[in-house]
Enzyme design. Structure first.
Site, PDB file in Angstrom:
ATOM      1  N   VAL A 131     -45.170  45.363  10.752  1.00  0.00           N
ATOM      2  CA  VAL A 131     -43.809  45.038  10.332  1.00  0.00           C
ATOM      3  C   VAL A 131     -42.853  45.268  11.491  1.00  0.00           C
ATOM      4  O   VAL A 131     -42.972  46.241  12.236  1.00  0.00           O
ATOM      5  CB  VAL A 131     -43.402  45.898   9.121  1.00  0.00           C
ATOM      6  CG1 VAL A 131     -41.965  45.610   8.695  1.00  0.00           C
ATOM      7  CG2 VAL A 131     -44.352  45.645   7.955  1.00  0.00           C
ATOM      8  N   ILE A 220     -51.864  49.999  12.566  1.00  0.00           N
ATOM      9  CA  ILE A 220     -52.002  48.917  13.535  1.00  0.00           C
ATOM     10  C   ILE A 220     -51.768  49.381  14.966  1.00  0.00           C
ATOM     11  O   ILE A 220     -52.258  48.750  15.920  1.00  0.00           O
ATOM     12  CB  ILE A 220     -51.039  47.753  13.181  1.00  0.00           C
ATOM     13  CG1 ILE A 220     -51.394  46.491  13.950  1.00  0.00           C
ATOM     14  CG2 ILE A 220     -49.591  48.162  13.437  1.00  0.00           C
ATOM     15  CD1 ILE A 220     -52.770  45.953  13.662  1.00  0.00           C
ATOM     16  N   ASP A 221     -51.055  50.480  15.165  1.00  0.00           N
ATOM     17  CA  ASP A 221     -50.753  50.937  16.517  1.00  0.00           C
ATOM     18  C   ASP A 221     -51.903  51.759  17.094  1.00  0.00           C
ATOM     19  O   ASP A 221     -51.711  52.858  17.627  1.00  0.00           O
ATOM     20  CB  ASP A 221     -49.440  51.730  16.546  1.00  0.00           C
ATOM     21  CG  ASP A 221     -49.427  52.882  15.552  1.00  0.00           C
ATOM     22  OD1 ASP A 221     -50.218  52.865  14.592  1.00  0.00           O
ATOM     23  OD2 ASP A 221     -48.599  53.799  15.739  1.00  0.00           O
ATOM     24  N   HIS A 241     -57.580  64.979  10.225  1.00  0.00           N
ATOM     25  CA  HIS A 241     -56.449  64.818  11.143  1.00  0.00           C
ATOM     26  C   HIS A 241     -56.718  65.606  12.419  1.00  0.00           C
ATOM     27  O   HIS A 241     -57.050  66.794  12.369  1.00  0.00           O
ATOM     28  CB  HIS A 241     -55.166  65.311  10.476  1.00  0.00           C
ATOM     29  CG  HIS A 241     -53.916  64.881  11.177  1.00  0.00           C
ATOM     30  ND1 HIS A 241     -53.567  65.358  12.425  1.00  0.00           N
ATOM     31  CD2 HIS A 241     -52.931  64.020  10.806  1.00  0.00           C
ATOM     32  CE1 HIS A 241     -52.425  64.809  12.798  1.00  0.00           C
ATOM     33  NE2 HIS A 241     -52.012  63.991  11.840  1.00  0.00           N
ATOM     34  N   GLY A 243     -54.873  66.927  14.529  1.00  0.00           N
ATOM     35  CA  GLY A 243     -53.998  68.051  14.819  1.00  0.00           C
ATOM     36  C   GLY A 243     -54.284  69.309  14.036  1.00  0.00           C
ATOM     37  O   GLY A 243     -53.763  70.381  14.378  1.00  0.00           O
ATOM     38  N   TYR A 244     -55.118  69.202  12.983  1.00  0.00           N
ATOM     39  CA  TYR A 244     -55.282  70.341  12.077  1.00  0.00           C
ATOM     40  C   TYR A 244     -56.736  70.661  11.746  1.00  0.00           C
ATOM     41  O   TYR A 244     -56.994  71.514  10.908  1.00  0.00           O
ATOM     42  CB  TYR A 244     -54.510  70.076  10.777  1.00  0.00           C
ATOM     43  CG  TYR A 244     -53.049  69.789  11.018  1.00  0.00           C
ATOM     44  CD1 TYR A 244     -52.148  70.819  11.256  1.00  0.00           C
ATOM     45  CD2 TYR A 244     -52.583  68.479  11.036  1.00  0.00           C
ATOM     46  CE1 TYR A 244     -50.809  70.554  11.490  1.00  0.00           C
ATOM     47  CE2 TYR A 244     -51.242  68.200  11.284  1.00  0.00           C
ATOM     48  CZ  TYR A 244     -50.362  69.240  11.503  1.00  0.00           C
ATOM     49  OH  TYR A 244     -49.039  68.977  11.769  1.00  0.00           O
ATOM     50  N   GLU A 311     -49.260  60.089   3.038  1.00  0.00           N
ATOM     51  CA  GLU A 311     -50.257  61.026   3.532  1.00  0.00           C
ATOM     52  C   GLU A 311     -50.266  62.305   2.697  1.00  0.00           C
ATOM     53  O   GLU A 311     -51.325  62.902   2.473  1.00  0.00           O
ATOM     54  CB  GLU A 311     -49.994  61.353   5.003  1.00  0.00           C
ATOM     55  CG  GLU A 311     -51.096  62.168   5.653  1.00  0.00           C
ATOM     56  CD  GLU A 311     -50.926  62.252   7.160  1.00  0.00           C
ATOM     57  OE1 GLU A 311     -51.490  61.393   7.874  1.00  0.00           O
ATOM     58  OE2 GLU A 311     -50.197  63.160   7.619  1.00  0.00           O
TER      59      GLU A 311
END
Length: 364
Positions: A131, A220-221, A241, A243-244, A311
């Site tokens: 988007v 998408i990124d 994740h 980071g965790y 999330e």
């Protein structure tokens, strides 16, 4: 008394059903294990039987929601290294406390796992949202996906976008295609995130359900860098994740406000999962996507937005509805972060970008 007679009648019917299967075994040559039976119960008084073909059975039992049962079969003559009962990864945990696989490089044989799932020939949907200025990431995602994501499997990329004219022309492999879904623009990136659940729910209902067996939601990124194969497939697969994954639950960024539908108490939690990659059986994913959508709508009615939008709701759902496979952070790393020693391979990674420039509300 009548209730007791009804139960007796159901059990007698079920016994005759099993006798019937035995007769089929004798006279038709089919192995009795080739049948699946949904036994009678109060919610489903009529037992149902489906014959399993060589690879797949569709189980229409309305109670179990087990819409597809797969046997772990593969062709004869396949050559691969013998698995060991004594050697494996010792630096990481490869099984959850509910006995589901926790997938890392070195915990599976790609030749074996791909052979098993290719025999089933599943149709895999990949849902991405491009988007606004995020359409610039489509080319890299799609081209790298064709190189590394479920290679030689049937894959459809469902691209939800407000700029369909910016969807690039990509050379696709056999059995792979792109389906563009037009959606409205948004003025806040949070609305894009929350809108994913709404538009995915609607499109699964109207289109994707008839075209896919598995579904992945992805950001998408991101760009694929290495194999992302059939080891990722299961009834419901979640990704740790990055980071965790080494933190205690007290540090997880769960929604801690009791007013939110995503609320998780401070003394609860298994892992913290990312919402940038998750997948599973089509119907299991539909239940989860719709859950996140409905819970977000309930929060909105109460003038609250979960800390990390869908999330947060995803993590609430997966705490009480355990995933059948947990994928390590290999399955979503980030170009922002150094790669530690326990990550032997980065399969897909989020790109470095200027959030203030690409997000509609400047990243805030």
């Amino acid at each position: 008394m009548l209730r007791q007679l009804s139960r007796t009648h159901i059990l007698i019917s079920f016994a005759f059903l099993l006798l019937f299967l035995g007769a089929v075994y004798i006279y038709s040559g089919h192995d009795i294990s080739s049948f699946r039976v949904c036994p009678p119960c109060e919610d489903n008084p009529k037992p149902e039987v489906t014959y399993v073909s060589q690879d797949v059975v569709i189980n229409d039992c309305p109670v179990t929601d087990s819409w597809r049962i797969r046997d772990l079969k593969m062709q004869t003559g396949l050559k691969y290294a013998q698995p060991s009962t004594q050697k494996g990864r010792t630096d990481v945990n490869s099984v959850t406390n509910w006995n589901a696989p926790l997938v890392w490089e070195g915990t599976f044989d790609p030749v074996v796992i791909d052979a098993i799932y290719k025999k089933m020939d599943p149709r895999v949907a990949v849902v991405v949202f491009a988007v606004g200025k995020y359409t610039r990431f489509l080319k890299g995602f799609l081209e790298s996906g064709e190189k590394y994501f479920l290679v030689d499997f049937r894959v459809t990329y469902y691209i939800f976008t407000d700029h369909k004219e910016e969807v690039p022309k990509i050379e696709l492999g056999k059995g792979r295609k792109i389906s563009v879904v037009s959606i409205p623009s948004a003025t806040r990136w949070q609305d894009v995130v929350l809108g994913r659940m709404k538009w995915a729910t609607i499109t699964i209902d109207e289109q994707i359900r008839n075209e896919s067996d598995y579904l992945f939601m992805m950001d998408i990124d991101s760009v694929f860098h290495n194999r992302f194969g059939a080891e990722s497939l299961s009834q419901l697969s979640a990704v740790l994740h990055r980071g965790y994954y080494k933190d205690s639950r007290s540090r997880f960024p769960y929604e801690r406000r009791p007013e939110s539908k995503a609320y998780i108490p401070v003394d609860e939690g298994d892992y913290y999962y990312t919402a940038a990659v998750w997948g599973g059986y089509l119907e299991e994913m539909y239940k989860l996507v719709k859950y996140c959508y409905i819970q977000s709508e309930e929060d909105a009615k109460n003038n609250i937005e979960a800390a990390w939008q869908e999330e947060s709701h995803l993590n609430k759902y997966l705490l009480y509805n355990k995933p059948t496979k947990v994928l390590s952070p290999e399955y979503l790393w980030s170009d922002y972060d150094r790669v530690p020693e326990d990550i032997k391979v980065v399969r897909i990674s989020q790109l470095v970008k200027n959030y203030a420039e690409v997000r509609p509300n400047g990243g805030h």
